[in-house]
Design a protein around this motif. Sequence first.
Motif, short mmCIF file in Angstrom:
data_model
loop_
_atom_site.label_atom_id
_atom_site.label_comp_id
_atom_site.label_asym_id
_atom_site.label_seq_id
_atom_site.Cartn_x
_atom_site.Cartn_y
_atom_site.Cartn_z
N LYS A 198 0.83 -1.21 0.00
CA LYS A 198 0.00 0.00 0.00
C LYS A 198 0.86 1.25 0.00
O LYS A 198 0.56 2.23 -0.70
N VAL A 199 1.95 1.23 0.78
CA VAL A 199 2.86 2.38 0.81
C VAL A 199 3.44 2.63 -0.58
O VAL A 199 3.48 3.77 -1.07
N GLU A 200 3.89 1.56 -1.24
CA GLU A 200 4.47 1.69 -2.58
C GLU A 200 3.41 2.15 -3.59
O GLU A 200 3.71 2.96 -4.48
N GLU A 201 2.19 1.66 -3.44
CA GLU A 201 1.10 2.08 -4.32
C GLU A 201 0.83 3.57 -4.19
O GLU A 201 0.68 4.29 -5.19
N GLU A 202 0.76 4.05 -2.94
CA GLU A 202 0.49 5.46 -2.70
C GLU A 202 1.65 6.34 -3.17
O GLU A 202 1.43 7.45 -3.68
N LEU A 203 2.86 5.86 -3.01
CA LEU A 203 4.03 6.64 -3.47
C LEU A 203 4.02 6.76 -4.99
O LEU A 203 4.31 7.83 -5.54
N ALA A 204 3.66 5.68 -5.66
CA ALA A 204 3.59 5.71 -7.13
C ALA A 204 2.52 6.69 -7.60
O ALA A 204 2.74 7.46 -8.56
N PHE A 238 -0.35 9.15 0.98
CA PHE A 238 0.97 8.54 1.23
C PHE A 238 1.33 8.62 2.71
O PHE A 238 1.76 7.64 3.31
N LEU A 239 1.13 9.80 3.30
CA LEU A 239 1.41 9.95 4.73
C LEU A 239 0.55 9.01 5.57
O LEU A 239 1.04 8.40 6.54
N PHE A 240 -0.72 8.89 5.21
CA PHE A 240 -1.63 8.02 5.95
C PHE A 240 -1.14 6.57 5.90
O PHE A 240 -1.21 5.85 6.91
N ALA A 245 1.78 2.03 8.56
CA ALA A 245 2.92 1.12 8.70
C ALA A 245 3.55 1.27 10.08
O ALA A 245 3.90 0.28 10.73
N ALA A 246 3.69 2.52 10.53
CA ALA A 246 4.26 2.77 11.85
C ALA A 246 3.43 2.09 12.93
O ALA A 246 3.96 1.45 13.84
N ARG A 247 2.10 2.21 12.81
CA ARG A 247 1.21 1.57 13.79
C ARG A 247 1.41 0.07 13.82
O ARG A 247 1.51 -0.54 14.89
N LEU A 248 1.48 -0.53 12.64
CA LEU A 248 1.60 -1.99 12.56
C LEU A 248 2.92 -2.49 13.14
O LEU A 248 3.00 -3.60 13.65
N TYR A 249 3.95 -1.65 13.06
CA TYR A 249 5.25 -2.04 13.60
C TYR A 249 5.51 -1.42 14.98
O TYR A 249 6.65 -1.36 15.44
#
Length: 261
Positions: free
Chosen positions: A170-176, A197-199, A204-208
């Motif tokens: 999802k992060v890579e998708e939003e960055l693209a 992208f920030l969201f 990701a931060a929450r999950l880790y």
Amino acid sequence: MSTREEQMQAFGQLLDIMNELREKCPWDRKQTNESLRPNTIEETYELCDALMRDNQEDIKKELGDLLLHVVFYARIASEKDAFDIKDICNALCDKLIYRHPHVFGDIEADTASKVSQNWEQLKLKEKGGNKTVLEGVPAALPSIIKAQRIQEKARNVGFDWEHREQVWDKVEEELAELRQEVAKADDKRMTEEFGDFLFSIINAARLYKISPDNALEMTNQKFIKRFNYLEAKTIKQGRSLKDMTLAEMDAIWNEAKEIFC
């Protein structure tokens, strides 16, 4: 550490002092909820700063300043016959007992995640409580913290990734998508995609189990230290940053990186 009796005595003295100030000090007597509100916000941020620095003396001081505001608001409310400090404490105790049935009742919850899920479900059931899952997210929260709270509440009702590693797609998708809009130079769409992208990064931060707000503040402080080093060394050389090339600044910046890791 102090005994329970000493703690209760100290709190009682605080209430007595607050009453004296409200009755005899012109400044304290003049204050209202509206006039105190900006100071309360400032005190909260000062506490947050002390917590980030892990300075125990400052944490103690800032907690005291914030506690002063709690008893101040309670005193103002008591003058309106609305409520007093006893009502605040009783309401809080009732809520804590109700939302911790795994401690005060017969519900089982052996993990922090399970406790959080129970907490959200109980809030939805409370009389006068939240009617929807996201209703309890304060509108005035700073955006990063608000995004994290939104994601946490959605998770507590099962709306989440099955495996945390999936978030990187999802992060890579939003960055693209962000890069596509940047290439088009559409300000509105760039802003929207940057937010998406920030969201995803906050997700990701929450999950880790990383606090994005704490992480960003740590980077802010690190940058400030490094940039101050760069500026101080430049001044010591009798030069101005504006007159230096980027390569010259980078050389000093790399020194600062070694010092302030």
